[in-house]
Design an enzyme around this catalytic site. Structure first.
Site, PDB file in Angstrom:
ATOM      1  CE1 TYR A   1      30.964  33.406   2.620  1.00 24.01           C
ATOM      2  CE2 TYR A   1      31.997  31.370   2.416  1.00 24.01           C
ATOM      3  CZ  TYR A   1      31.916  32.353   3.091  1.00 24.01           C
ATOM      4  OH  TYR A   1      32.522  32.625   4.218  1.00 24.01           O
TER       5      TYR A   1
ATOM      6  CB  SER B   1      35.490  36.578   6.579  1.00 24.15           C
ATOM      7  OG  SER B   1      35.121  35.422   6.800  1.00 24.15           O
TER       8      SER B   1
ATOM      9  CB  VAL C   1      40.940  33.251   6.883  1.00 25.61           C
ATOM     10  CG1 VAL C   1      40.301  32.752   7.885  1.00 25.61           C
ATOM     11  CG2 VAL C   1      40.284  33.117   5.714  1.00 25.61           C
TER      12      VAL C   1
ATOM     13  CE1 TYR D   1      34.695  35.584  11.177  1.00 22.87           C
ATOM     14  CE2 TYR D   1      37.000  35.910  12.069  1.00 22.87           C
ATOM     15  CZ  TYR D   1      36.127  35.773  11.014  1.00 22.87           C
ATOM     16  OH  TYR D   1      36.485  35.997   9.775  1.00 22.87           O
TER      17      TYR D   1
ATOM     18  CE  LYS E   1      31.650  34.929   6.508  1.00 21.67           C
ATOM     19  NZ  LYS E   1      32.744  34.250   7.040  1.00 21.67           N
TER      20      LYS E   1
END
Ligand code: GLN
Length: 338
Positions: A209, A83, A279, A261, A86
């Site tokens: 992605y 992640s 993660v 998050y 991103k």
């Protein structure tokens, strides 16, 4: 929408600097030592190959905006960026399309829900809300320039490598492991398409992605990548300009709001820094004008954030004075000069 009227106003910058090299080195070593015994949390295994990670690994690195480098523990151990990609792909998308367009398409507000939430998308009429959760990240990847999926992927790989200052290796095994189990991300892609919020073939975009998530980095790389965003878009180690200073500001604002998050508010309250987690156990935290910290350890808490990485970066935020909200009263003579 927040009303703004900023046309013609120059972006002024007022930030401090980190302490000297020796002091930073000492604090990085100390932060690493202090948190290496913590073995709480669990390694993520929803992507089968991630479950095989050695939970004892723990790397910590700091790179300051003038290029000083500090590594402790397993700072050179490679893991898939997941992640954390991103935020850097988001920076590349703003660089290509500008502040307003990406804001309107992807959004900048926290969803308050988990990173892979389908409900967040449904609740908001298919608007992904922010680029730091999977739906928004897939929509951001779709914005990458390039005639087809391969060209988008190349630009992502080159862009992230420029942030890191080295060609980032691709982990084919992690990619295939995730491709076998990523129905949920494909569902998010299709939902975005059904709402008319994704142009192009959604499965192809999710494939790109998934590739970007399988680029390998080290804690050291994360610190260099973050320090590039702390240094107005210039990689402080290679000297290469990667994105503009405005892009750094925009990216870090969104990372502050949503990088951890649904725990982002709590993180900002306790630690006071824009930070992004992934993660596989990495976290990068950025202090504009000063530098960045990269940390890696595979055991995660229930929101999917590495426990040791949070502890070590929290430690450094305080000891290095990285917290954006901390201040001390000005010295008396500075006041008298007013
Ligand atoms: N590749 C992972 C996914 O899409 C990234 C998630 C993460 O790091 N939180 O599920």
């Amino acid at each position: 929408m927040i009303p703004t009227d900023l046309a013609g106003i120059e972006q002024a910058v007022a930030t401090g600097a980190l302490p000297g090299w020796d002091r930073v080195e000492e604090l990085v070593v100390e932060a690493h030592r202090r948190h290496s015994a913590d073995d709480s949390g669990a390694v993520a295994d929803y992507i089968p190959l991630l479950g095989a990670a050695d939970p004892s690994l723990f790397g910590l690195a700091v790179v300051d905006a003038s290029g000083g480098v500090h590594d402790a523990g397993d700072a050179l151990h490679e893991f898939s960026i997941q992640s954390i990609s991103k935020m850097f792909v988001y920076a590349l998308a703003i660089q290509a399309h500008g502040h307003a367009r990406v804001r309107d398409i992807v959004g900048v507000n926290n969803t308050g829900l988990a990173f892979n939430s389908v409900m967040a998308l449904e609740l908001n009429g298919g608007h992904p809300m922010n680029p730091m959760v999977n739906a928004g990240a897939i929509a951001t990847t779709a914005l990458m320039t390039g005639a087809d999926a391969d060209e988008k992927w190349e630009r992502i790989r080159d862009g992230l490598s420029a942030f890191a200052g080295r060609e980032l290796p691709f982990d084919d095994e992690v990619y295939h492991s995730e491709m076998k189990t990523n129905e949920r991300n494909r569902a998010l892609g299709r939902l975005l398409s059904s709402y008319g919020r994704l142009t192009g073939d959604s499965d192809e975009i999710v494939d790109v992605y998934t590739r970007q998530c399988a680029l390998n980095v080290t804690a050291h790389d994360l610190a260099v990548m973050g320090a590039t965003l702390a240094d107005g878009g210039v990689n402080p180690v290679t000297g290469e300009r990667v994105v503009s200073a405005d892009v750094c500001r925009d990216t870090l604002a969104v990372v502050a709001a949503s990088g951890l998050y649904e725990r982002s508010g709590e993180w900002l309250f306790e630690i006071g820094l824009p930070a992004k987690s992934g993660v596989s156990g990495g976290i990068v935290a950025v202090s504009p004008g000063k530098g960045a910290a990269g940390a890696f350890s595979p055991r995660l808490d229930s929101a999917g954030n590495s426990v040791r990485a949070q502890l070590a970066i929290g430690h450094l935020s305080r000891s290095l004075g990285l917290n954006l909200f901390a201040s001390a009263p000005q010295a008396r003579d500075a006041r008298e000069g007013r």
